[in-house]
Design a protein around this motif. Structure first.
Motif, PDB file in Angstrom:
ATOM      1  N   TYR A 369      59.610  64.482  80.511  1.00  0.00           N
ATOM      2  CA  TYR A 369      59.946  63.635  79.359  1.00  0.00           C
ATOM      3  C   TYR A 369      60.503  64.490  78.215  1.00  0.00           C
ATOM      4  CZ  TYR A 369      57.927  59.192  80.980  1.00  0.00           C
ATOM      5  OH  TYR A 369      57.668  58.023  81.652  1.00  0.00           O
ATOM      6  N   SER A 370      59.867  65.622  77.959  1.00  0.00           N
ATOM      7  CA  SER A 370      60.307  66.487  76.869  1.00  0.00           C
ATOM      8  C   SER A 370      61.732  66.977  77.102  1.00  0.00           C
ATOM      9  CB  SER A 370      59.350  67.679  76.733  1.00  0.00           C
ATOM     10  OG  SER A 370      59.793  68.564  75.735  1.00  0.00           O
ATOM     11  N   LEU A 371      62.001  67.404  78.325  1.00  0.00           N
ATOM     12  CA  LEU A 371      63.342  67.894  78.643  1.00  0.00           C
ATOM     13  C   LEU A 371      64.364  66.775  78.536  1.00  0.00           C
ATOM     14  CD1 LEU A 371      65.334  70.014  79.637  1.00  0.00           C
ATOM     15  CD2 LEU A 371      64.599  69.506  81.983  1.00  0.00           C
ATOM     16  N   ARG A 372      64.016  65.607  79.068  1.00  0.00           N
ATOM     17  CA  ARG A 372      64.980  64.498  78.970  1.00  0.00           C
ATOM     18  C   ARG A 372      65.200  64.114  77.517  1.00  0.00           C
ATOM     19  NH1 ARG A 372      64.179  58.832  82.142  1.00  0.00           N
ATOM     20  NH2 ARG A 372      62.745  58.443  80.391  1.00  0.00           N
ATOM     21  N   GLY A 373      64.162  64.206  76.700  1.00  0.00           N
ATOM     22  CA  GLY A 373      64.348  63.948  75.276  1.00  0.00           C
ATOM     23  C   GLY A 373      65.385  64.884  74.667  1.00  0.00           C
ATOM     24  N   ASP A 374      65.342  66.153  75.027  1.00  0.00           N
ATOM     25  CA  ASP A 374      66.329  67.110  74.504  1.00  0.00           C
ATOM     26  C   ASP A 374      67.736  66.749  74.958  1.00  0.00           C
ATOM     27  OD1 ASP A 374      64.344  68.521  73.238  1.00  0.00           O
ATOM     28  OD2 ASP A 374      64.206  70.089  74.765  1.00  0.00           O
ATOM     29  N   ILE A 375      67.857  66.334  76.217  1.00  0.00           N
ATOM     30  CA  ILE A 375      69.178  65.950  76.739  1.00  0.00           C
ATOM     31  C   ILE A 375      69.708  64.740  75.984  1.00  0.00           C
ATOM     32  CG2 ILE A 375      70.426  65.136  78.776  1.00  0.00           C
ATOM     33  CD1 ILE A 375      68.320  66.665  80.471  1.00  0.00           C
ATOM     34  N   LEU A 376      68.862  63.737  75.809  1.00  0.00           N
ATOM     35  CA  LEU A 376      69.283  62.525  75.103  1.00  0.00           C
ATOM     36  C   LEU A 376      69.585  62.808  73.638  1.00  0.00           C
ATOM     37  CD1 LEU A 376      66.686  60.120  76.742  1.00  0.00           C
ATOM     38  CD2 LEU A 376      69.165  60.120  77.144  1.00  0.00           C
ATOM     39  N   TYR A 377      68.816  63.685  73.033  1.00  0.00           N
ATOM     40  CA  TYR A 377      69.092  64.076  71.640  1.00  0.00           C
ATOM     41  C   TYR A 377      70.490  64.701  71.549  1.00  0.00           C
ATOM     42  CZ  TYR A 377      68.983  66.802  67.322  1.00  0.00           C
ATOM     43  OH  TYR A 377      69.293  67.350  66.115  1.00  0.00           O
ATOM     44  N   ALA A 387      61.711  58.090  72.098  1.00  0.00           N
ATOM     45  CA  ALA A 387      60.779  57.469  73.037  1.00  0.00           C
ATOM     46  C   ALA A 387      60.250  58.500  74.031  1.00  0.00           C
ATOM     47  CB  ALA A 387      61.474  56.321  73.780  1.00  0.00           C
ATOM     48  N   ASP A 388      61.142  59.371  74.510  1.00  0.00           N
ATOM     49  CA  ASP A 388      60.697  60.416  75.442  1.00  0.00           C
ATOM     50  C   ASP A 388      59.811  61.441  74.747  1.00  0.00           C
ATOM     51  OD1 ASP A 388      61.822  59.334  77.662  1.00  0.00           O
ATOM     52  OD2 ASP A 388      63.475  60.762  77.846  1.00  0.00           O
ATOM     53  N   TYR A 389      60.140  61.773  73.513  1.00  0.00           N
ATOM     54  CA  TYR A 389      59.293  62.723  72.778  1.00  0.00           C
ATOM     55  C   TYR A 389      57.886  62.156  72.586  1.00  0.00           C
ATOM     56  CZ  TYR A 389      63.446  65.514  71.655  1.00  0.00           C
ATOM     57  OH  TYR A 389      64.561  66.307  71.723  1.00  0.00           O
ATOM     58  N   LYS A 390      57.807  60.854  72.309  1.00  0.00           N
ATOM     59  CA  LYS A 390      56.488  60.226  72.179  1.00  0.00           C
ATOM     60  C   LYS A 390      55.727  60.294  73.506  1.00  0.00           C
ATOM     61  CE  LYS A 390      57.603  56.871  68.530  1.00  0.00           C
ATOM     62  NZ  LYS A 390      57.764  55.426  68.218  1.00  0.00           N
ATOM     63  N   ALA A 391      56.451  60.031  74.603  1.00  0.00           N
ATOM     64  CA  ALA A 391      55.801  60.064  75.917  1.00  0.00           C
ATOM     65  C   ALA A 391      55.307  61.463  76.259  1.00  0.00           C
ATOM     66  CB  ALA A 391      56.777  59.573  76.985  1.00  0.00           C
ATOM     67  N   SER A 392      56.024  62.475  75.745  1.00  0.00           N
ATOM     68  CA  SER A 392      55.621  63.860  76.033  1.00  0.00           C
ATOM     69  C   SER A 392      54.602  64.381  75.022  1.00  0.00           C
ATOM     70  CB  SER A 392      56.852  64.771  76.012  1.00  0.00           C
ATOM     71  OG  SER A 392      57.365  64.902  74.702  1.00  0.00           O
ATOM     72  N   GLN A 393      54.296  63.547  73.995  1.00  0.00           N
ATOM     73  CA  GLN A 393      53.366  63.943  72.926  1.00  0.00           C
ATOM     74  C   GLN A 393      53.824  65.239  72.260  1.00  0.00           C
ATOM     75  OE1 GLN A 393      49.205  63.730  74.103  1.00  0.00           O
ATOM     76  NE2 GLN A 393      49.670  62.195  75.655  1.00  0.00           N
ATOM     77  N   ARG A 394      55.095  65.273  71.963  1.00  0.00           N
ATOM     78  CA  ARG A 394      55.683  66.484  71.386  1.00  0.00           C
ATOM     79  C   ARG A 394      55.989  66.245  69.917  1.00  0.00           C
ATOM     80  NH1 ARG A 394      61.413  68.893  73.589  1.00  0.00           N
ATOM     81  NH2 ARG A 394      62.034  69.966  71.679  1.00  0.00           N
ATOM     82  N   PHE A 395      55.635  67.207  69.079  1.00  0.00           N
ATOM     83  CA  PHE A 395      55.878  67.101  67.633  1.00  0.00           C
ATOM     84  C   PHE A 395      56.318  68.476  67.127  1.00  0.00           C
ATOM     85  CE2 PHE A 395      52.397  64.330  68.907  1.00  0.00           C
ATOM     86  CZ  PHE A 395      52.873  63.082  68.531  1.00  0.00           C
ATOM     87  N   ASP A 396      57.604  68.667  66.971  1.00  0.00           N
ATOM     88  CA  ASP A 396      58.113  69.946  66.480  1.00  0.00           C
ATOM     89  C   ASP A 396      59.364  69.691  65.652  1.00  0.00           C
ATOM     90  OD1 ASP A 396      60.245  69.563  68.284  1.00  0.00           O
ATOM     91  OD2 ASP A 396      59.282  70.777  69.845  1.00  0.00           O
ATOM     92  N   SER A 397      60.036  70.764  65.247  1.00  0.00           N
ATOM     93  CA  SER A 397      61.171  70.628  64.340  1.00  0.00           C
ATOM     94  C   SER A 397      62.327  69.865  64.970  1.00  0.00           C
ATOM     95  CB  SER A 397      61.637  72.012  63.874  1.00  0.00           C
ATOM     96  OG  SER A 397      62.047  72.797  64.980  1.00  0.00           O
ATOM     97  N   LEU A 398      62.532  70.006  66.297  1.00  0.00           N
ATOM     98  CA  LEU A 398      63.623  69.278  66.932  1.00  0.00           C
ATOM     99  C   LEU A 398      63.326  67.778  66.960  1.00  0.00           C
ATOM    100  CD1 LEU A 398      66.349  69.459  68.307  1.00  0.00           C
ATOM    101  CD2 LEU A 398      65.181  69.703  70.498  1.00  0.00           C
ATOM    102  N   VAL A 399      62.068  67.414  67.189  1.00  0.00           N
ATOM    103  CA  VAL A 399      61.691  66.004  67.141  1.00  0.00           C
ATOM    104  C   VAL A 399      61.900  65.466  65.725  1.00  0.00           C
ATOM    105  CG1 VAL A 399      59.831  64.340  67.515  1.00  0.00           C
ATOM    106  CG2 VAL A 399      60.030  66.348  69.007  1.00  0.00           C
ATOM    107  N   ALA A 400      61.557  66.280  64.722  1.00  0.00           N
ATOM    108  CA  ALA A 400      61.803  65.878  63.330  1.00  0.00           C
ATOM    109  C   ALA A 400      63.293  65.639  63.097  1.00  0.00           C
ATOM    110  CB  ALA A 400      61.275  66.954  62.384  1.00  0.00           C
ATOM    111  N   GLN A 401      64.130  66.493  63.675  1.00  0.00           N
ATOM    112  CA  GLN A 401      65.576  66.301  63.538  1.00  0.00           C
ATOM    113  C   GLN A 401      66.022  64.993  64.185  1.00  0.00           C
ATOM    114  OE1 GLN A 401      68.071  67.911  62.022  1.00  0.00           O
ATOM    115  NE2 GLN A 401      66.760  69.502  61.136  1.00  0.00           N
TER     116      GLN A 401
END
Length: 482
Positions: A369-377, A387-401
């Protein structure tokens, strides 16, 4: 940061001296030597002691020290006066840091050939490695007396002077060696070392430069000149030299540490940090290699190494490691995610997205999910990425962007409340983004605004009373999404 200082001296063993090679005593016993099976397949081969020495030297080059040692021992039994056998065995023992045993063999060589300067210089060299300066000096003095045109013992005698902290006298010894052989690179390097120890850094740099001019791949001189440049207060020139050292020998971490110190001296901390990060990464790689060697059939060890190599864009090696993991476990999910990540970082975005979709159909996995989130971003699909970042429970500067970008999209389409909510979420994840939201008042701002003011001074009692400030208008903010 650990302070490093690794000046490098070079001992003169044989090199380019004018002494004749050690002659072989061919007193003619009739005994022969049996060649080892690894060297003569089939029937055991009987060879002469001299042939055994030649064969042993070849085995030493191939690092087959066990068979080489057996051959040399047999050659000495067959011909106890065979000088080359003792000399070769002494060299092998010294390479293994068995200096005392090497000296014992050289004792026999010198008994058989008492007038040979090379043998005396070699034994003195081994004494020097044992830090027995007195016996080393005796051998070097005898070697010099036997051959006045032999520069190596002069160089080595200079090293004894250095160990006794007699730096000026050491320089004279190196000068004498260089008078006999102006191309003697090691003597130039060692002369520079003695001058550096005497804090004559500019003169030392000249000597190191001579060594580099004679051999521009001479790592010791480059490294020593770099350190002298630092001590002379010229860190930028030291950085250039350390960079050359790293180019010549990129796997030695000490050189990166030394260059980091030079960067700090030159007030370039960001570059120092890069070197120290590389050192840390390399030490972590060493640990992963040890872990892998201990359990090479564990696919997770291969995955861990592949992930580590990805950090420095060593894509081909990472792919090899992931494929190695899949050999042991064809269903290894982490290895498959790693291969998809390599595709993404290599710019093969569509292939990476397809790989992630396939993986996520089979299993809900946070890394995928985290990797796909980066691709979609990267594709500008911020809703799907979040949505993928939420599924991966990831919270960092790229998610903020991602929240910031979606806020901009929503604001442009007139979704003001949703845009504000995204902006608040972005700032909470990465406070550095606060400059994008100067008009928004956060709850913590309101809390600080309610702090009671300090008491008014007594002598201001007759001043015009202050009217309470009107509350600032604040746009309503939609509830933030988790």
């Amino acid at each position: 940061m650990r302070k490093t200082c690794s000046w490098i001296l070079v001992l003169g063993l044989m090199g380019c001296g004018n002494s004749d090679p050690v002659p072989t005593d061919n007193s003619a016993p009739t005994a022969t030597v049996t060649a080892p099976a690894s060297s003569s397949p089939g029937e055991p081969q009987q060879i002469s002691p001299e042939q055994a020495v030649t064969m042993a030297q070849g085995l030493i080059e191939k690092r087959n020290l066990n068979d080489a040692s057996l051959l040399l021992n047999e050659a000495i039994r067959a011909n106890p006066k065979l000088v080359d056998a003792y000399f070769t065995r002494a060299s092998m023992l010294a390479d293994a840091k068995l200096y005392t045993r090497a000296i014992q063999d050289m004792d026999v060589v010198i008994q058989l050939q008492p007038e040979n300067a090379k043998s005396l210089n070699t034994r003195g060299y081994y004494y020097l490695l044992l830090q027995d300066n007195e016996l080393a000096m005796e051998d070097f003095n005898r070697a010099i007396a036997l051959d006045l045109k032999y520069p190596q013992p002069l160089n080595n005698r200079g090293l004894v002077r250095i160990s006794l902290e007699k730096y000026d006298t050491a320089v004279l010894e190196f000068d004498a060696a260089l008078k006999l052989d102006p191309q003697y690179v090691d003597a130039h390097n060692n002369r520079g070392f003695a001058l550096s120890q005497a804090k004559k850094y500019d003169e030392a740099i000249v000597s190191f430069t001579h060594a580099i001019e004679l051999n521009d791949k001479y790592i010791n001189a480059w490294n020593n000149r770099a350190q002298a440049q630092v001590l002379a207060g010229r860190p930028e020139m030291a950085i250039t030299d350390f960079t050359k050292v790293i180019e010549l020998q990129p796997t030695t971490m000490e050189y990166y540490e030394q260059r980091a110190e030079a960067y700090l001296a030159a007030k370039r901390p960001e570059l120092a940090r890069q070197d120290l990060d590389h050192v840390e990464w390399s030490y972590e790689l060493d640990a992963l290699n040890r872990q892998l060697n201990a359990a090479p059939q564990d696919p997770q060890n291969w995955v861990a190494r592949g992930n580590h190599l990805q950090q420095v864009a060593r894509w081909d090696e990472a792919v090899t490691n992931y494929n190695d993991a899949l050999k042991f476990d064809p269903q290894c999910f982490a290895a498959q995610v790693g291969l998809a990540a390599v595709l993404f970082h290599q710019g093969k975005t569509d292939e990476a997205l397809t790989a992630c979709n396939t993986l996520l159909k089979a299993e809900a996995n946070r890394e995928a999910y985290s990797l796909r989130g980066d691709i979609l971003y990267q594709q500008g699909q911020y809703d799907a990425a979040i949505a993928d970042y939420k599924a991966s429970q990831r919270f960092d500067s790229l998610v903020a962007q991602a929240y910031l970008k979606r806020s901009e999209q929503r604001k442009a389409s007139g979704e003001i409340q949703q845009a504000s909510a995204d902006l608040v979420q972005a700032v909470r994840m990465d406070p550095r983004l606060r400059t994008h939201a100067p008009e928004i008042v956060f709850p913590e701002d309101e809390a600080s605004a309610t702090v009671a003011p300090g008491a008014f001074p007594v002598d201001a009692a007759d001043a015009v009373p202050l009217a309470p400030a009107a509350p600032a208008a604040v746009e309503p903010v939609a509830p933030t999404t988790p």
